[in-house]
Design a protein around this motif. Structure first.
Motif, PDB file in Angstrom:
ATOM      1  N   ILE A  90      -0.678   0.708   7.250  1.00 50.24           N
ATOM      2  CA  ILE A  90      -0.206   2.154   7.191  1.00 50.24           C
ATOM      3  C   ILE A  90      -0.232   2.352   8.745  1.00 50.24           C
ATOM      4  O   ILE A  90      -1.185   2.395   9.306  1.00 50.24           O
ATOM      5  N   THR A  91       0.789   3.080   9.404  1.00 53.70           N
ATOM      6  CA  THR A  91       0.639   3.661  10.632  1.00 53.70           C
ATOM      7  C   THR A  91       1.098   5.006  10.321  1.00 53.70           C
ATOM      8  O   THR A  91       2.011   5.458   9.761  1.00 53.70           O
ATOM      9  N   THR A 151      -1.907   9.013   3.250  1.00 51.35           N
ATOM     10  CA  THR A 151      -0.634   9.547   3.741  1.00 51.35           C
ATOM     11  C   THR A 151      -0.443  10.915   4.000  1.00 51.35           C
ATOM     12  O   THR A 151       0.337  11.198   4.867  1.00 51.35           O
ATOM     13  N   GLN A 157       4.615   6.786   9.511  1.00 48.91           N
ATOM     14  CA  GLN A 157       5.577   5.758  10.400  1.00 48.91           C
ATOM     15  C   GLN A 157       6.068   4.491   9.713  1.00 48.91           C
ATOM     16  O   GLN A 157       7.225   4.075   9.791  1.00 48.91           O
ATOM     17  N   SER A 158       5.173   3.731   9.046  1.00 48.63           N
ATOM     18  CA  SER A 158       5.323   2.540   8.370  1.00 48.63           C
ATOM     19  C   SER A 158       4.365   2.366   7.323  1.00 48.63           C
ATOM     20  O   SER A 158       3.169   2.677   7.353  1.00 48.63           O
ATOM     21  N   ARG A 159       4.583   1.772   6.325  1.00 46.97           N
ATOM     22  CA  ARG A 159       3.714   1.373   5.315  1.00 46.97           C
ATOM     23  C   ARG A 159       4.172   0.062   4.433  1.00 46.97           C
ATOM     24  O   ARG A 159       5.418  -0.313   4.231  1.00 46.97           O
ATOM     25  N   ASN A 160       3.020  -0.947   4.487  1.00 45.55           N
ATOM     26  CA  ASN A 160       3.291  -2.389   3.934  1.00 45.55           C
ATOM     27  C   ASN A 160       2.096  -2.568   3.209  1.00 45.55           C
ATOM     28  O   ASN A 160       1.074  -2.411   3.472  1.00 45.55           O
TER      29      ASN A 160
END
Length: 320
Positions: A90-91, A151, A157-160
């Motif tokens: 996660i960013t 979160t 910004q991004s999540r994987n």
């Protein structure tokens, strides 16, 4: 699974062999009876023999099908559920990195997790961002609640999220471990019955190799089970930086000037104190140099006065 089917088939195999042998004996005995009856009676006997052979074959096929069914049922019973290794990345864009790090520490404590790594990079200039990377481990059943809490700390910004199923690998390792332990038990029994020293040493060497393999495979199994039980989360945090920096107010500018001036005064005072310390340490040498310079100056003055007084005395003698 293949090992279990082999075991079940090995148990059913004697029964199958006995059935086939029994059918063969019946056929042989029927074939060895003297044909004293008429030709009309020989045909029913042949039919009876064929029926007996068919019965034996059906019995064997029935046992084989039962063995296959039992093997399939055992395979279904021993099939383990999915063993997933989950990882998340996660960013987040946050207002304050320091406050976010404190909040993440609290979340880790609440979710019974562990902090693996923390890397923080302070900005070197006004245009650089304050960033931090946090890696943590969380029980797999608490992965989703933990991600929801993380979160909420900023803008995502991004999540994987990735998941790898290692269930077959775990079952294979468990089977190998079970076989090695059976081998270890058998070698221990052979070692107890060994008579000569040579045999004992040979079996002991094999037993040591087997135990070493057991330790290595057991470590691999525990490592996989640990990765399944705990999920890894890598959290990248970046401070928000606006495109245009706001104008500084008069009060902030005065505060900055005051801070800079006081800092400069402190540095100047500190420099004077340092210079005084250096002069105090080297004062003996300075005193020697000062005394030598004073003595040299007095000597030059005395010589100059003498050179002036001598001509004046000579001139007065000529006048007389």
């Amino acid at each position: 699974m293949s090992g279990l089917s082999q075991v079940i088939f090995s148990i059913r195999k004697p029964t199958l062999v006995l059935s086939v042998v029994a059918g063969g004996v019946i056929l042989t005995s029927c074939a060895s009876v003297p044909s004293a009856e008429s030709t009309n009676q020989a045909l029913p006997k042949a039919q009876i023999n064929n029926q007996l052979a068919d019965t034996a074959a059906r019995s064997a096929l029935t046992e084989v099908s039962e063995t296959t069914s039992t093997t399939a049922q055992a395979a279904q019973l021993t099939r383990s559920p999915q063993q997933l290794i989950k990882k998340a990345l996660i960013t987040l864009i946050v207002d304050s990195v320091d406050k976010s790090i404190d909040a993440v520490s609290q979340i880790i404590s609440q979710q019974q997790g562990d902090l693996i790594k923390l890397e923080e990079q302070q900005p070197k200039n006004e245009s650089a961002r304050h960033t931090a990377t946090i890696q943590l481990r969380i029980p797999q059943n608490l992965l989703e609640p933990t991600l929801e809490k993380l979160t909420k700390l900023g803008s995502v910004q991004s999540r994987n999220i990735t998941a790898v199923d290692v269930g077959d690998q775990i079952v294979d390792i468990q089977a190998r471990l079970s076989n090695l332990r059976i081998t270890e038990s058998n070698l221990q029994k052979i070692m107890d019955r060994a008579g000569s020293v040579r045999d004992v040493l040979s079996v002991a060497k094999e037993l040591s190799n087997v135990r070493q393999s057991i330790e290595q495979i057991d470590a691999q199994l525990k490592n996989l089970q640990n990765q399944v039980a705990y999920s890894t989360i890598t959290l990248n945090i970046e401070a928000a930086v606006s495109g245009n920096a706001p104008q500084r107010t008069f009060g902030s500018q005065m505060q900055s000037a005051w801070n800079n001036s006081t800092h400069s005064l402190a540095e100047f005072t500190f420099g004077l104190v340092k210079m005084g310390i250096w002069l105090a340490v080297y004062s003996p040498y300075l005193l020697i140099l000062a005394a030598a310079s004073y003595g040299l100056t007095r000597w030059r003055r005395n010589n100059a006065q003498r050179s002036v007084s001598i001509p004046e005395s000579g001139h007065s003698d000529r006048l007389d």
